[in-house]
Design an enzyme around this catalytic site. Structure first.
Site, PDB file in Angstrom:
ATOM      1  CB  SER A 132      -2.703  -1.743   1.969  1.00  0.00           C
ATOM      2  OG  SER A 132      -1.949  -2.710   2.687  1.00  0.00           O
ATOM      3  CG  HIS A 166      -4.763  -3.436   4.886  1.00  0.00           C
ATOM      4  ND1 HIS A 166      -5.219  -2.140   4.903  1.00  0.00           N
ATOM      5  CD2 HIS A 166      -3.546  -3.402   5.467  1.00  0.00           C
ATOM      6  CE1 HIS A 166      -4.309  -1.361   5.453  1.00  0.00           C
ATOM      7  NE2 HIS A 166      -3.276  -2.101   5.799  1.00  0.00           N
ATOM      8  N   GLY A 168       0.837  -1.206   0.000  1.00  0.00           N
ATOM      9  CA  GLY A 168       0.000   0.000   0.000  1.00  0.00           C
ATOM     10  C   GLY A 168       0.867   1.249   0.000  1.00  0.00           C
ATOM     11  CB  SER A 169       4.076   2.050   1.679  1.00  0.00           C
ATOM     12  OG  SER A 169       3.557   1.767   2.955  1.00  0.00           O
ATOM     13  CG  ASP A 183      -6.763   2.109   6.924  1.00  0.00           C
ATOM     14  OD1 ASP A 183      -5.793   1.415   6.620  1.00  0.00           O
ATOM     15  OD2 ASP A 183      -6.723   3.015   7.778  1.00  0.00           O
ATOM     16  CG  ASN A 233      11.049  -3.707  -9.864  1.00  0.00           C
ATOM     17  OD1 ASN A 233       9.828  -3.848  -9.818  1.00  0.00           O
ATOM     18  ND2 ASN A 233      11.857  -4.697 -10.180  1.00  0.00           N
TER      19      ASN A 233
END
Ligand SMILES: Cc1ncc(COP(=O)(O)O)c(C=O)c1O
Length: 449
Positions: free
Chosen positions: A217, A222, A88-89, A196, A290
């Site tokens: 995410s 999650h 998710g980041s 979320d 990447n």
């Protein structure tokens, strides 16, 4: 594949399912002895089957399972494109970075530009702004929705504002009416961090489809998991191409792995100062990364996605159950509220300890943890008070008083599908006992929200 290989493959997959059922059979819950986790992956034999199926391809990098997962995820959102990434980041990094592409002309985000966001949340919603040399501008949240206080947007605006990037924290959507209209009115990009909030709706529309880009995410906490994983979701074909360029080393070429010449003129491009005909596979139009997902991860996501509607229902049901059980303590506990017009897809159950209660958040958290009930704080609390942000350039648009309240007095409990009513009863009974013991001091609660 030969007949023999097909038969062997089926045998391996059937054995994998048997193994799962043998190895991971559920254990009976024993209050006080068994942990009550705050979140966790909910897997079944079909997830392991899918994982092994992808492994048997020996393809390893992103491949046929990823293509299917991307298609089905896009269909779930009802948008044109979903691009898988490895977290998710990474999705947030890709989504924000693609807005810095020169291909966006006058709408390109440049170093020094401002982005309106929230400090009561997860760091990697904000970090891509900083990593791209832009300036986060923080607005406060409302309690007990714990979402951006949309009434502060206008005051946060400056002539450098270019975007709004905010999370639907803990699965409760922020005020998408006001925020989307504000973004449109001022020609700002809107990035919805929906990590979320997979499956949440606002006015009946899927969260993640209001902004220019959204992120999800698939970390085990999650709604569905691929272990590590995430996705960038968008209805905008250009933004999809740009996000994928940042994901795939910054390349200009958009061929799938293992494919060549999708553009039909692989050796005919002339870009930058490269000689005409330089192989398009090795032409880079962005300073990229990447961040791709492997096909084994995607295979688990594909099988998890089938169960997403039932996971969301279970989360909502657990949320309602816990809410009813904790209602008697509203004088000391601030219970969560959904944003008007929102249908949250709850990630957790946030609880604030009211000012004036005869105990603090930390005492309650410590009691719960001592009884094997896991708790979490609302991520970074107030990010500007975190060590990492001490020397970062940011602007606070107005008071962050409620963000500080979140940092001091809020925590959350699990409501994920791995929990059942017996477990939630144990959680509620532990809180019953704790509050009763604290109240014997004959205190006078101060009611506030
Ligand atoms: C709102 C929000 N955004 C982003 C992330 C980061 O996701 P990941 O752990 O997959 O990097 C999280 C993590 O829980 C989150 O809660």
């Amino acid at each position: 594949m030969s007949e023999n290989a097909t038969a062997l493959r089926e045998q391996i997959l059937a054995l994998a399912e048997q193994f799962f059922n043998q190895q991971f059979a559920g254990k009976a819950f024993e209050p006080g002895t068994s942990p009550v986790p705050v979140s966790g992956k909910v897997l079944d034999a079909s997830d392991l089957r899918s994982l092994i199926d992808a492994s048997l391809d020996c393809w390893l990098t992103t491949g046929r399972f990823a293509t299917q997962f991307e298609r089905q995820l896009a269909r779930f959102f009802g948008v044109r494109g979903a691009s898988l990434v490895n977290s998710g980041s990474s999705a947030n990094l890709c989504a924000f970075s693609c807005l810095t592409s020169p291909r966006l002309g006058e709408r390109q985000i440049r170093p020094g530009d401002e982005v309106i966001t929230v400090a009561a949340g997860f760091p990697t919603t904000v970090n891509p702004i900083i990593q791209n040399n832009c300036v986060p501008v923080f607005i406060d949240v409302t309690t007990p929705t714990y979402q951006a206080d949309a009434s502060q947007l206008e005051a946060a605006l400056s002539d450098r504002t270019r975007a709004v990037m905010i999370a639907h924290t803990l699965g409760n959507p922020f005020d998408l009416d006001v925020v989307s209209n504000f973004a449109k009115k001022h020609k700002l990009w809107l990035v919805e961090d929906s990590c979320d909030a997979l499956g949440a709706k606002y006015n009946g529309q899927m969260v993640g489809t209001f902004g220019d880009l959204a992120t999800v995410s698939f970390y085990p906490a999650h709604h569905i998991t691929t272990g590590e994983g995430g996705a960038v979701v968008t209805n905008n074909a250009l933004l999809k191409t740009l996000a994928e360029s940042f994901r795939d080393w910054g390349r200009d070429c958009w061929c799938e792995p293992g494919k060549d010449n999708t553009c039909g003129k692989r050796f005919e491009w002339q870009l930058g100062e490269l000689p005409c005909g330089y192989d398009h596979k090795y032409i880079y139009s962005h300073i990229g990364y990447n961040l791709k997902m492997t096909d084994m991860q995607a295979a688990v996501g594909l099988s998890q996605l089938k169960k997403l509607p039932s996971f969301i229902d279970a989360r909502r049901q657990n949320f309602r159950y816990l809410y009813e059980r904790l209602k008697p303590y509203e004088d000391v506990l601030l219970l969560p509220e959904s944003t008007p017009a929102a249908e949250p897809s709850w990630f957790g159950f946030p609880i604030g300890v009211r000012e004036g209660a005869p105990f603090g958040r930390d005492a309650l958290v410590s009691e719960l943890e001592s009884r094997k009930i896991a708790t979490r704080l609302l991520f970074g609390g107030n990010l500007v008070r975190q060590p990492a942000y001490q020397n970062v350039k940011y602007r606070v648009a107005s008071s962050l008083a409620r963000t500080d309240y979140v940092m001091r007095s809020v925590f959350w409990l699990g409501i994920f599908p791995g929990l059942n009513e017996t477990m939630l009863d144990y959680v509620a009974e532990t809180i019953d006992g704790f509050v009763a013991a604290q109240k014997t001091g004959g205190f006078m609660p101060v009611l506030q929200s």
